[in-house]
Design an enzyme around this catalytic site. Structure first.
Site, PDB file in Angstrom:
ATOM      1  N   LYS A   1      -5.651 -14.759   8.882  1.00  0.00           N
ATOM      2  CA  LYS A   1      -6.085 -13.456   9.415  1.00  0.00           C
ATOM      3  C   LYS A   1      -6.546 -12.559   8.276  1.00  0.00           C
ATOM      4  O   LYS A   1      -5.753 -12.146   7.433  1.00  0.00           O
ATOM      5  CB  LYS A   1      -4.948 -12.745  10.150  1.00  0.00           C
ATOM      6  CG  LYS A   1      -5.492 -11.498  10.863  1.00  0.00           C
ATOM      7  CD  LYS A   1      -4.438 -10.486  11.223  1.00  0.00           C
ATOM      8  CE  LYS A   1      -4.269  -9.379  10.218  1.00  0.00           C
ATOM      9  NZ  LYS A   1      -5.403  -8.466  10.061  1.00  0.00           N
TER      10      LYS A   1
ATOM     11  N   GLU B   1       3.207 -11.740  -1.650  1.00  0.00           N
ATOM     12  CA  GLU B   1       2.577 -11.151  -2.836  1.00  0.00           C
ATOM     13  C   GLU B   1       2.324  -9.695  -2.476  1.00  0.00           C
ATOM     14  O   GLU B   1       1.438  -9.405  -1.669  1.00  0.00           O
ATOM     15  CB  GLU B   1       1.287 -11.918  -3.158  1.00  0.00           C
ATOM     16  CG  GLU B   1       0.872 -11.753  -4.598  1.00  0.00           C
ATOM     17  CD  GLU B   1      -0.030 -10.566  -4.794  1.00  0.00           C
ATOM     18  OE1 GLU B   1       0.518  -9.466  -5.056  1.00  0.00           O
ATOM     19  OE2 GLU B   1      -1.251 -10.716  -4.672  1.00  0.00           O
TER      20      GLU B   1
ATOM     21  N   CYS C   1      -3.518  -4.985  -6.745  1.00  0.00           N
ATOM     22  CA  CYS C   1      -2.047  -4.941  -6.733  1.00  0.00           C
ATOM     23  C   CYS C   1      -1.488  -4.948  -8.152  1.00  0.00           C
ATOM     24  O   CYS C   1      -0.437  -4.381  -8.411  1.00  0.00           O
ATOM     25  CB  CYS C   1      -1.490  -6.082  -5.908  1.00  0.00           C
ATOM     26  SG  CYS C   1      -2.259  -7.651  -6.288  1.00  0.00           S
TER      27      CYS C   1
ATOM     28  N   SER D   1       1.037  -4.915   1.611  1.00  0.00           N
ATOM     29  CA  SER D   1       1.957  -3.858   1.187  1.00  0.00           C
ATOM     30  C   SER D   1       3.407  -4.330   1.230  1.00  0.00           C
ATOM     31  O   SER D   1       3.764  -5.224   2.006  1.00  0.00           O
ATOM     32  CB  SER D   1       1.776  -2.640   2.084  1.00  0.00           C
ATOM     33  OG  SER D   1       2.136  -2.978   3.397  1.00  0.00           O
TER      34      SER D   1
ATOM     35  N   GLU E   1       2.746   3.178  -5.434  1.00  0.00           N
ATOM     36  CA  GLU E   1       1.462   2.487  -5.585  1.00  0.00           C
ATOM     37  C   GLU E   1       0.378   3.349  -4.934  1.00  0.00           C
ATOM     38  O   GLU E   1       0.432   3.615  -3.739  1.00  0.00           O
ATOM     39  CB  GLU E   1       1.528   1.122  -4.893  1.00  0.00           C
ATOM     40  CG  GLU E   1       0.306   0.286  -5.136  1.00  0.00           C
ATOM     41  CD  GLU E   1       0.391  -1.092  -4.490  1.00  0.00           C
ATOM     42  OE1 GLU E   1       0.826  -1.186  -3.330  1.00  0.00           O
ATOM     43  OE2 GLU E   1      -0.004  -2.070  -5.143  1.00  0.00           O
TER      44      GLU E   1
HETATM   45  P1  NDP Z   1      -0.944  -3.976   4.896  1.00  0.00           P
HETATM   46  O1  NDP Z   1       0.215  -4.580   4.218  1.00  0.00           O
HETATM   47  O2  NDP Z   1      -0.722  -3.229   6.152  1.00  0.00           O
HETATM   48  O3  NDP Z   1      -2.041  -5.098   5.221  1.00  0.00           O
HETATM   49  C1  NDP Z   1      -2.087  -6.406   4.699  1.00  0.00           C
HETATM   50  C2  NDP Z   1      -2.395  -7.404   5.815  1.00  0.00           C
HETATM   51  O4  NDP Z   1      -1.289  -7.483   6.728  1.00  0.00           O
HETATM   52  C3  NDP Z   1      -3.589  -7.005   6.677  1.00  0.00           C
HETATM   53  O5  NDP Z   1      -4.268  -8.153   7.103  1.00  0.00           O
HETATM   54  C4  NDP Z   1      -2.905  -6.302   7.829  1.00  0.00           C
HETATM   55  O6  NDP Z   1      -3.698  -6.193   8.955  1.00  0.00           O
HETATM   56  C5  NDP Z   1      -1.705  -7.186   8.049  1.00  0.00           C
HETATM   57  N1  NDP Z   1      -0.599  -6.565   8.771  1.00  0.00           N
HETATM   58  C6  NDP Z   1      -0.369  -5.241   9.019  1.00  0.00           C
HETATM   59  N2  NDP Z   1       0.776  -5.092   9.701  1.00  0.00           N
HETATM   60  C7  NDP Z   1       1.290  -6.322   9.904  1.00  0.00           C
HETATM   61  C8  NDP Z   1       2.469  -6.830  10.541  1.00  0.00           C
HETATM   62  N3  NDP Z   1       3.360  -6.028  11.095  1.00  0.00           N
HETATM   63  N4  NDP Z   1       2.690  -8.170  10.540  1.00  0.00           N
HETATM   64  C9  NDP Z   1       1.810  -8.998   9.956  1.00  0.00           C
HETATM   65  N5  NDP Z   1       0.682  -8.590   9.348  1.00  0.00           N
HETATM   66  C10 NDP Z   1       0.426  -7.275   9.313  1.00  0.00           C
HETATM   67  O7  NDP Z   1      -1.723  -3.074   3.888  1.00  0.00           O
HETATM   68  P2  NDP Z   1      -2.712  -1.880   4.252  1.00  0.00           P
HETATM   69  O8  NDP Z   1      -4.040  -2.451   4.413  1.00  0.00           O
HETATM   70  O9  NDP Z   1      -2.238  -1.055   5.385  1.00  0.00           O
HETATM   71  O10 NDP Z   1      -2.600  -1.004   2.942  1.00  0.00           O
HETATM   72  C11 NDP Z   1      -1.513  -0.108   2.781  1.00  0.00           C
HETATM   73  C12 NDP Z   1      -1.070  -0.064   1.354  1.00  0.00           C
HETATM   74  O11 NDP Z   1      -0.595  -1.342   0.975  1.00  0.00           O
HETATM   75  C13 NDP Z   1      -2.156   0.239   0.362  1.00  0.00           C
HETATM   76  O12 NDP Z   1      -2.354   1.588   0.215  1.00  0.00           O
HETATM   77  C14 NDP Z   1      -1.622  -0.401  -0.875  1.00  0.00           C
HETATM   78  O13 NDP Z   1      -0.754   0.478  -1.532  1.00  0.00           O
HETATM   79  C15 NDP Z   1      -0.872  -1.593  -0.366  1.00  0.00           C
HETATM   80  N6  NDP Z   1      -1.623  -2.841  -0.451  1.00  0.00           N
HETATM   81  C16 NDP Z   1      -1.245  -3.737  -1.379  1.00  0.00           C
HETATM   82  C17 NDP Z   1      -1.950  -4.902  -1.513  1.00  0.00           C
HETATM   83  C18 NDP Z   1      -1.589  -5.908  -2.545  1.00  0.00           C
HETATM   84  O14 NDP Z   1      -2.375  -6.789  -2.831  1.00  0.00           O
HETATM   85  N7  NDP Z   1      -0.417  -5.832  -3.105  1.00  0.00           N
HETATM   86  C19 NDP Z   1      -3.116  -5.211  -0.701  1.00  0.00           C
HETATM   87  C20 NDP Z   1      -3.396  -4.219   0.306  1.00  0.00           C
HETATM   88  C21 NDP Z   1      -2.661  -3.091   0.385  1.00  0.00           C
HETATM   89  P3  NDP Z   1      -4.648  -4.900   9.085  1.00  0.00           P
HETATM   90  O15 NDP Z   1      -5.662  -4.986   8.035  1.00  0.00           O
HETATM   91  O16 NDP Z   1      -5.233  -5.034  10.401  1.00  0.00           O
HETATM   92  O17 NDP Z   1      -3.747  -3.718   8.969  1.00  0.00           O
END
Ligand code: NDP
Length: 487
Positions: free
Chosen positions: A193, A266, A300, A245, A397
Site C-alpha cells: 500500500k 522503520e 526520516c 510515523s 520530528e
Molecule cells: P503515517 O505513519 O500516517 O503514514 C505512513 C503509511 O502508513 C501511509 O501509507 C499511511 O497511509 C499508512 N497508515 C496510516 N495509518 C495507518 C494505520 N492505522 N494502519 C496502517 N497503516 C496506516 O505518516 P503520515 O503520512 O501521516 O506522516 C505523519 C508524520 O510521520 C510526518 O510528519 C513525519 O513526521 C512522520 N513520517 C515519518 C516517515 C519515516 O520515514 N520515518 C515517513 C512518513 C512520515 P496514508 O498515507 O493514507 O495516511
C-alpha cells in the site's frame, strides 16, 4: 587583500538569476482513473480520491480507495501466487527481478518526472537518487535470490508467505523497492500500500511488473488511506513491513501482538549531525545542507539537529546562512531547483505549527530571502539558533526543511546530547580524526552513523533504527532476514 578575505567578503550568489530549465512532463501518460492492481489485473475500486501535484495543487488522477474486502482479495491473489513463486528456482526469480531493474533503468526519466510531479521533490533528486537507487535495489537483491543457502549457511532459509507492506510519501518508489525487492528475492509474494498522497509511481510500477511478465499475483498494489493500511495489517498475511510515523508504527505493533505475524518497523528520527572543530568546514557545511534540505527535509534520517563545537559556532552558522541563501526553492520539475514543494497541505501545516512553537519558545529563526510560488505547498529553508534541548523543535520530528542548531564543548557532551532523544535512526560525525569517528560511532545510539558525509545510501548497506525509530533492518543481507523463516 588575501584571496580568502576576498572570498569571505564576496556576496553569496543568491542574486544570480537562472534561466528556467523545466523538465518536460510529456513523457508521463497518466490515466484519468486508476483501479487496484490485483492478480496481475486492474480491478475497479468502489470509491476514489484525487491525487494532486504539490507544486500547484492541480489534480493529477483519480485513485482507488481500497476497502477491507479489496485488501482481502489482494491478499488471496498473493496467497494463490505464493505456491508457484516460492517453488521457482532462485535463479528464475532472479531473472524476473533483473528484468524489473532493467526496465526501471530504461524508463527512469518517466519515473523521475512522475515522482517529482506527485511528490514535490526536485527532479534532480528523483532523477539522480530515487530512481537509480530503486533500480539498484532490484539488481542487488536479484543477485541473492539463488544464493540464499550461501547467504545463510546451515539455517535452511524458507520464504514466509505473503508480506503486507505499507510505505510513506517521502520516497515513494524507493521505499517500494526497499520493500518489494528483498521480499521477492526471498520467495515471498506481496501486497503493497503506497501513501495516500503519492500513489502514482507505485501504480506505474504495476506496468513494469506486467512488462517483466512477473507471474500474476506475485506483486499486488492497493491504494487508499490509513484505513486501507489498517485493513492490510489485519488481513491473513505472514509479515508486516511498515515505514512511517512512530505513532502508526506503535499502533501496528499493538495490533499484531500475539498474532504470530512478523513485523519490521522503520519509523521516525531526529538525527544529530555533529561538527567538531577539526573538520573540513566547507565540506561539513555542504553535509549539513544536504542532511536537512535534501527532499525538503522529508527524510526520516534527516540531520535535523546540528551540534556544533562551541569554538567554531560563529563561522559554521555564518557559512551555513550564506550557503542557505544560494538554495533555489521552486518548481520541482525545474532542473535548477534545490528545494521543492512540501508534500501536502497537512504536512505544511505541521511544519508551520512546529516552527511557530520554536519561535515562541525563544529560538532565533533565520530564513534566506526567497520568492515562494503562490500556488502549492511551500516552506522556505529555515534554521533555528539559540535552541535549548527541551524545545519541541529539538525533540519532535518536523519532517520539513527546518534545522535546529545546538552546541557542545567535549565529545562526551556531544554524545550525551545527541542521544537525548527517543529516536535513534541516524547520526553524522564531522572530524578529521579517524579514532574520534570510531569512538563516537561506538557511543551514538543510532542505526546508521555517517562520517564526513550524510544521507548516503547503498543497497548493500543495512538501514534501520534503535528505540522509537523502530526495529529490523532494510538493505544488505540484514534486509533479507525478516523475509525468511529459519525454523
Ligand atoms: P503515517 O505513519 O500516517 O503514514 C505512513 C503509511 O502508513 C501511509 O501509507 C499511511 O497511509 C499508512 N497508515 C496510516 N495509518 C495507518 C494505520 N492505522 N494502519 C496502517 N497503516 C496506516 O505518516 P503520515 O503520512 O501521516 O506522516 C505523519 C508524520 O510521520 C510526518 O510528519 C513525519 O513526521 C512522520 N513520517 C515519518 C516517515 C519515516 O520515514 N520515518 C515517513 C512518513 C512520515 P496514508 O498515507 O493514507 O495516511
Amino acid at each position: 587583500m588575501t584571496e580568502l578575505a576576498k572570498r569571505a567578503g564576496a556576496p553569496a550568489p543568491s542574486g544570480w538569476t537562472y534561466a528556467p530549465a523545466p523538465e518536460s512532463t510529456e513523457i508521463v501518460r497518466l490515466r484519468d482513473r486508476y483501479g487496484l492492481f490485483v492478480g496481475g489485473e486492474w480491478l475497479d475500486a468502489t470509491e476514489h480520491y484525487t491525487t494532486v501535484a504539490p507544486r500547484d495543487e492541480s489534480p493529477l488522477a483519480e485513485v482507488g480507495q481500497a476497502s477491507a474486502a479489496d485488501v482481502e482479495g489482494a491478499v488471496a491473489a498473493a496467497r494463490g501466487a505464493f505456491g508457484t513463486w516460492s517453488k521457482l528456482p532462485g535463479s528464475e526469480r532472479a531473472k524476473y527481478m533483473f528484468r524489473i531493474a532493467r526496465i526501471l533503468a530504461e524508463r527512469s526519466r518517466e519515473f523521475a518526472v512522475l515522482e517529482s510531479l506527485n511528490g514535490g521533490k526536485p527532479i534532480k533528486e528523483s532523477r539522480d537518487v530515487d530512481v537509480p537507487l530503486a533500480a539498484a535495489h532490484f539488481f542487488y537483491y536479484a543477485g541473492w535470490a539463488d544464493k540464499l543457502e550461501y547467504a545463510f549457511p546451515n539455517r535452511s532459509p524458507k520464504p514466509l508467505g505473503v508480506a503486507g507492506q505499507i510505505i510513506p510519501w517521502n520516497f515513494p518508489l524507493l521505499m517500494l523497492a526497499w520493500k518489494i525487492a528483498p521480499a521477492l528475492a526471498a520467495g515471498n509474494t506481496v501486497v503493497l500500500k503506497p501513501a495516500e498522497t503519492t500513489p502514482l509511481t507505485a501504480l506505474l510500477f504495476c506496468d513494469v511488473v506486467r512488462q517483466a511478465e512477473l507471474p500474476p499475483g506475485v506483486v499486488n498494489i492497493v491504494t487508499g488511506d490509513g484505513s486501507t493500511g489498517a485493513a492490510l495489517v489485519d488481513a491473513e498475511i505472514d509479515k508486516v513491513a511498515f515505514t512511517g510515523s512512530t505513532d502508526v508504527g506503535k499502533a501496528i505493533q499493538r495490533r499484531l501482538a500475539g498474532t504470530g505475524k512478523k513485523l519490521t518497523l522503520e519509523l521516525g528520527g531526529k538525527a544529530a549531525n555533529i561538527v567538531f572543530d577539526d573538520c573540513a568546514l566547507d565540506q561539513a557545511v555542504e553535509g549539513i545542507v544536504n542532511g536537512i534540505y535534501f527532499n525538503q527535509g522529508h527524510v526520516c534520517c534527516a540531520g535535523s539537529r546540528l551540534f556544533v563545537q562551541e569554538s567554531i559556532y560563529e563561522p559554521v552558522v555564518e557559512k551555513l546562512k550564506r550557503r542557505m541563501a544560494t538554495l533555489r526553492v521552486g518548481d520541482p520539475l525545474d532542473k535548477n531547483t534545490d528545494v521543492g514543494a512540501i508534500n501536502s497541505r497537512m504536512q505544511l501545516e505541521k511544519i508551520e505549527e512546529l516552527v511557530a512553537a520554536g519561535t515562541e519558545e525563544g529560538a532565533e529563526i533565520y530564513q534566506p530571502p526567497c520568492d515562494l510560488p503562490e500556488k502549492g505547498y511551500w516552506f522556505a529553508p529555515t534554521v533555528f539558533t539559540n535552541v535549548a534541548q527541551s524545545y519541541r523543535i529539538a525533540q519532535e520530528e518536523i519532517f520539513g526543511p527546518v534545522l535546529s542548531v545546538l552546541t557542545f564543548r567535549t565529545p562526551d557532551e556531544a554524545v550525551e546530547k545527541a542521544n537525548n532523544t527517543p529516536y535513534g535512526l541516524s547520526a553524522g560525525v564531522w572530524t578529521e580524526k579517524g579514532s574520534r569517528i570510531l569512538w563516537m560511532a561506538e557511543r551514538l545510539r543510532a542505526g546508521v552513523v555517517w562520517a564526513n558525509t550524510f544521507n548516503r545510501f547503498d543497497p548493500t548497506s543495512p538501514f534501520g533504527g534503535y528505540k522509537e525509530s523502530g526495529f529490523g533492518r532494510e538493505g544488505g543481507l540484514h534486509g533479507m532476514e525478516p523475509y525468511l523463516d529459519f525454523s
